[in-house]
Each structure stands twice: as structure tokens, then as C-alpha cells.
Write a protein that holds these residues in place. Sequence first.
Motif, PDB file in Angstrom:
ATOM      1  N   GLY A  53       0.799  -1.219   0.000  1.00 56.37           N
ATOM      2  CA  GLY A  53       0.000   0.000   0.000  1.00 56.37           C
ATOM      3  C   GLY A  53       0.832   1.269   0.000  1.00 56.37           C
ATOM      4  N   LEU A  56       2.763   1.636  -3.295  1.00 57.58           N
ATOM      5  CA  LEU A  56       1.804   1.917  -4.361  1.00 57.58           C
ATOM      6  C   LEU A  56       1.367   3.375  -4.317  1.00 57.58           C
ATOM      7  CD1 LEU A  56       0.184   0.762  -6.672  1.00 57.58           C
ATOM      8  CD2 LEU A  56      -1.547   0.004  -5.044  1.00 57.58           C
ATOM      9  N   ARG A  57       1.080   3.875  -3.120  1.00 59.32           N
ATOM     10  CA  ARG A  57       0.660   5.269  -2.994  1.00 59.32           C
ATOM     11  C   ARG A  57       1.780   6.231  -3.365  1.00 59.32           C
ATOM     12  NH1 ARG A  57      -1.905   6.445   2.607  1.00 59.32           N
ATOM     13  NH2 ARG A  57      -0.285   5.019   3.331  1.00 59.32           N
ATOM     14  N   MET A  67       8.231  14.795  -6.303  1.00 54.90           N
ATOM     15  CA  MET A  67       8.046  15.162  -4.894  1.00 54.90           C
ATOM     16  C   MET A  67       9.302  14.847  -4.086  1.00 54.90           C
ATOM     17  SD  MET A  67       4.195  13.853  -4.004  1.00 54.90           S
ATOM     18  CE  MET A  67       3.796  14.983  -2.660  1.00 54.90           C
ATOM     19  N   CYS A  68       9.454  15.596  -2.985  1.00 52.32           N
ATOM     20  CA  CYS A  68      10.548  15.297  -2.071  1.00 52.32           C
ATOM     21  C   CYS A  68      10.050  14.412  -0.932  1.00 52.32           C
ATOM     22  CB  CYS A  68      11.169  16.578  -1.514  1.00 52.32           C
ATOM     23  SG  CYS A  68      10.121  17.436  -0.348  1.00 52.32           S
ATOM     24  N   CYS A  70       9.944  14.742   2.297  1.00 53.66           N
ATOM     25  CA  CYS A  70       9.079  15.431   3.257  1.00 53.66           C
ATOM     26  C   CYS A  70       7.637  15.494   2.778  1.00 53.66           C
ATOM     27  CB  CYS A  70       9.579  16.863   3.459  1.00 53.66           C
ATOM     28  SG  CYS A  70      10.559  17.063   4.942  1.00 53.66           S
ATOM     29  N   ASP A  71       7.492  15.909   1.525  1.00 56.25           N
ATOM     30  CA  ASP A  71       6.148  16.076   0.983  1.00 56.25           C
ATOM     31  C   ASP A  71       5.409  14.747   0.908  1.00 56.25           C
ATOM     32  OD1 ASP A  71       6.664  18.737   0.738  1.00 56.25           O
ATOM     33  OD2 ASP A  71       7.151  18.656  -1.403  1.00 56.25           O
ATOM     34  N   ALA A  74       4.293  13.822   4.334  1.00 60.75           N
ATOM     35  CA  ALA A  74       3.136  14.615   4.746  1.00 60.75           C
ATOM     36  C   ALA A  74       1.881  14.148   4.022  1.00 60.75           C
ATOM     37  CB  ALA A  74       3.400  16.085   4.460  1.00 60.75           C
ATOM     38  N   LEU A  75       2.026  13.914   2.730  1.00 61.99           N
ATOM     39  CA  LEU A  75       0.884  13.479   1.919  1.00 61.99           C
ATOM     40  C   LEU A  75       0.271  12.193   2.455  1.00 61.99           C
ATOM     41  CD1 LEU A  75      -0.749  13.723  -0.824  1.00 61.99           C
ATOM     42  CD2 LEU A  75       0.965  12.189  -1.771  1.00 61.99           C
ATOM     43  N   LEU A  76       1.136  11.257   2.808  1.00 61.49           N
ATOM     44  CA  LEU A  76       0.642   9.952   3.249  1.00 61.49           C
ATOM     45  C   LEU A  76       0.459   9.873   4.760  1.00 61.49           C
ATOM     46  CD1 LEU A  76       2.733   7.554   0.971  1.00 61.49           C
ATOM     47  CD2 LEU A  76       0.623   8.790   0.475  1.00 61.49           C
ATOM     48  N   MET A  78       2.781   9.845   7.077  1.00 61.05           N
ATOM     49  CA  MET A  78       3.694   8.832   7.608  1.00 61.05           C
ATOM     50  C   MET A  78       5.046   9.423   7.967  1.00 61.05           C
ATOM     51  SD  MET A  78       2.916   5.557   5.190  1.00 61.05           S
ATOM     52  CE  MET A  78       4.051   4.477   6.027  1.00 61.05           C
ATOM     53  N   ASN A  79       5.803   8.594   8.647  1.00 54.84           N
ATOM     54  CA  ASN A  79       7.155   8.887   9.059  1.00 54.84           C
ATOM     55  C   ASN A  79       8.080   9.129   7.870  1.00 54.84           C
ATOM     56  OD1 ASN A  79       9.100   9.050  10.992  1.00 54.84           O
ATOM     57  ND2 ASN A  79       8.356   7.214  12.021  1.00 54.84           N
ATOM     58  N   HIS A  80       9.035  10.037   8.073  1.00 52.48           N
ATOM     59  CA  HIS A  80      10.106  10.155   7.096  1.00 52.48           C
ATOM     60  C   HIS A  80      10.761   8.834   6.800  1.00 52.48           C
ATOM     61  CE1 HIS A  80      10.913  14.497   8.216  1.00 52.48           C
ATOM     62  NE2 HIS A  80      10.515  14.461   6.976  1.00 52.48           N
TER      63      HIS A  80
ATOM     64  N   HIS B  16       8.787  13.722  13.739  1.00 51.39           N
ATOM     65  CA  HIS B  16       9.634  13.334  12.621  1.00 51.39           C
ATOM     66  C   HIS B  16       8.852  13.517  11.333  1.00 51.39           C
ATOM     67  CE1 HIS B  16      13.690  11.779  12.669  1.00 51.39           C
ATOM     68  NE2 HIS B  16      13.518  11.489  13.944  1.00 51.39           N
ATOM     69  N   ILE B  17       7.527  13.728  11.485  1.00 49.20           N
ATOM     70  CA  ILE B  17       6.726  14.156  10.343  1.00 49.20           C
ATOM     71  C   ILE B  17       6.989  15.638  10.164  1.00 49.20           C
ATOM     72  CG2 ILE B  17       4.392  14.459   9.491  1.00 49.20           C
ATOM     73  CD1 ILE B  17       3.898  12.099  11.784  1.00 49.20           C
ATOM     74  N   CYS B  18       7.887  15.947   9.241  1.00 48.14           N
ATOM     75  CA  CYS B  18       8.385  17.316   9.126  1.00 48.14           C
ATOM     76  C   CYS B  18       7.381  18.204   8.432  1.00 48.14           C
ATOM     77  CB  CYS B  18       9.697  17.340   8.359  1.00 48.14           C
ATOM     78  SG  CYS B  18       9.486  16.996   6.614  1.00 48.14           S
ATOM     79  N   VAL B  26       1.850  19.227  -2.633  1.00 49.41           N
ATOM     80  CA  VAL B  26       1.141  18.231  -1.834  1.00 49.41           C
ATOM     81  C   VAL B  26      -0.365  18.333  -2.045  1.00 49.41           C
ATOM     82  CG1 VAL B  26       0.628  17.462   0.502  1.00 49.41           C
ATOM     83  CG2 VAL B  26       2.962  18.092  -0.104  1.00 49.41           C
ATOM     84  N   MET B  33      -4.896  12.362  -6.644  1.00 50.69           N
ATOM     85  CA  MET B  33      -4.731  10.932  -6.312  1.00 50.69           C
ATOM     86  C   MET B  33      -6.066  10.275  -6.017  1.00 50.69           C
ATOM     87  SD  MET B  33      -1.379  10.230  -3.992  1.00 50.69           S
ATOM     88  CE  MET B  33      -1.923   8.572  -3.610  1.00 50.69           C
ATOM     89  N   ALA B  44      -3.389  -2.862  -4.599  1.00 52.28           N
ATOM     90  CA  ALA B  44      -2.207  -3.527  -4.038  1.00 52.28           C
ATOM     91  C   ALA B  44      -2.432  -5.036  -3.982  1.00 52.28           C
ATOM     92  CB  ALA B  44      -1.900  -2.977  -2.650  1.00 52.28           C
TER      93      ALA B  44
END
Lengths: 127, 127
Positions: A53, A56-57, A67-68, A70-71, A74-76, A78-80, B16-18, B26, B33, B44
Amino acid sequence: MLIYSYLMKNTNSIDHICKVIHKDVVNNVKQQMPHDDSFVYDLAEFFKAFADGTRLRILLALRISEMCVCDIAALLGMNHSAISHQLRILSHLRLVKQRKYGKVVYYTLNDVHVKALLDLGFEHVNE
Amino acid sequence: MLIYSYLMKNTNSIDHICKVIHKDVVNNVKQQMPHDDSFVYDLAEFFKAFADGTRLRILLALRISEMCVCDIAALLGMNHSAISHQLRILSHLRLVKQRKYGKVVYYTLNDVHVKALLDLGFEHVNE
DNA sequence: TGAATATATGAGCATATGTTCATATTGTCA
DNA sequence: TGACAATATGAACATATGCTCATATATTCA
């Protein structure tokens, strides 16, 4: 008697690999199938990229825009670290490429087949 | 001092989520999406079918010819049971269909996209 | 140079997944 | 009907996998 029974049982459980019913079919398919084990392995690895998942995302996101890390995180939501780990996998599979600008690493899709593959998946799921 | 240091550390590990670097990107990607979580999940799941060596070889075999469980097991040098389990997964994903003739169950590919997907995978791996 | 930020990565942990074993089910044939 | 054969399936086990945490690396900027 007991020994015989035991042997029978044991034999049965061993050759649960039953006799070939259609020998011609098996031989024919065996000839036409890819013989290179590492090829099949690589192919499975390739599809694994799309089989999680998070990955895939990431791919779905990169299909729209570069995208970088960080982005994406943020989008998902989730953790870096999680994103970075997955990007490394995608990178090793040559599905994404990266360019570095200062501290920031930008990722894009690296394979013409990725979009086509995602499209096929869309079609299947939407049926 | 020690408390402050602890708090800092804790805060760091939590966010850590910057901060989003490119808010516009984003937001744009978020809009374009797929919004349906279950859609991404199903997608998936679909790709997972191809992401295991055994299932992949089964699909590659069925691409060539209809086969029964016995023959597939013999072809791949594997247990009945293992094959049967995997065929159930492929069946639930509607990638294979089955017909029963006596005791024997014959499996075939059930999806027009499967061949196309395998072909794309071939291209990628062969590059 | 030192602090802050973006990313990368190894270790550990919890969960997911594939195979095997035992057994159940279904159908054939003597 | 009873023995056998092909397939299906639940439980158990071992391995694979993804995430988190801690830490390292690299780059910017004051």
C-alpha cells in the motif's frame, strides 16, 4: 502390519506430489515457460514494488508530480523513515530516480512501464 | 536541563513528520490521487498476485495452457497443497477460473489484463 | 564553526505470508 | 459400498516484510 501401515502413511505424505496426469501438457508448458530462474525472481521482485500500500501510494503520487521525501511523508501521513526506506526499495528496482537540490532530494518515476502498469491495475480493479 | 533535553528529544521523535516543503505540490497531488482507500487496497492486492514466485510461475504456466492442480504441482516440483492454496488466492482475485471434470479441476487465466501485465513485466526486467 | 534541517540507514519488533502436515471433501471405479 | 485418487482447507511454523526508533550523514545558514 503396523510397520506397513506406517510406511504407507509415510509414503503417502511424501509423494503427495502426485503422478502427472497430462504429461504432454506439462512437457509443453515446461518448454515454453521461462527457464531462467533469476528472471522469474526478478519479475516477482518487480511486481512486489506495486504490492504494498505504501509503495503503491508513493508511485501513484509520483505519477502526478515530482516530490521530495518530506512532501510524500506529509501526503501519506507517515514517518520520514518509512518513506525513505520504501523509496530506497523503489530506487533499487529502478522505478524511481532522484535528484538532489541542496538538502532536498526530489523523486520522480523512472520507468515508462510504471504508468502503463498502474493503468492496467486500474482497469482490473474497476471492473 | 535534563527534563528539557528529554522533552526535546521526545518532540523530535514525535514530529519526525516534518513540515511540508511544497504545500502547493502536496495539495495538488492530494486532489488528483485516488481518494478511495479501499481502491488503493484492492489495487495492491491485485499486484500481490504477481509478487510471489510460486503464484507468478502458476500464472506464467496458465498463460500457455490450461492445467490441473496435479500438473502444476509436478511442473513446479511442489506440493499439491501449496499449489492449491495459491490457486485459491488467485481465484479470489478473479485472475483464474476453474472447471471441474470428474475429480480433476482445470484452471485457466480469467483476466485479459494478466497477459498484458506479464508482458510489461517482461519488458521491464529485460531492459 | 555550530545549530538546524532533510534524508538515509541499521536494529528490533510486530505482523503478514508461504509452505507443510494432517485431515476433510468430492468423485471414480471395482 | 468401500478403496482410491484429486483437490481443498485449517493449524502450525518459519521466514519475509514494513514500521519505528535511534543515529548517522549531508547541506544550509547564521
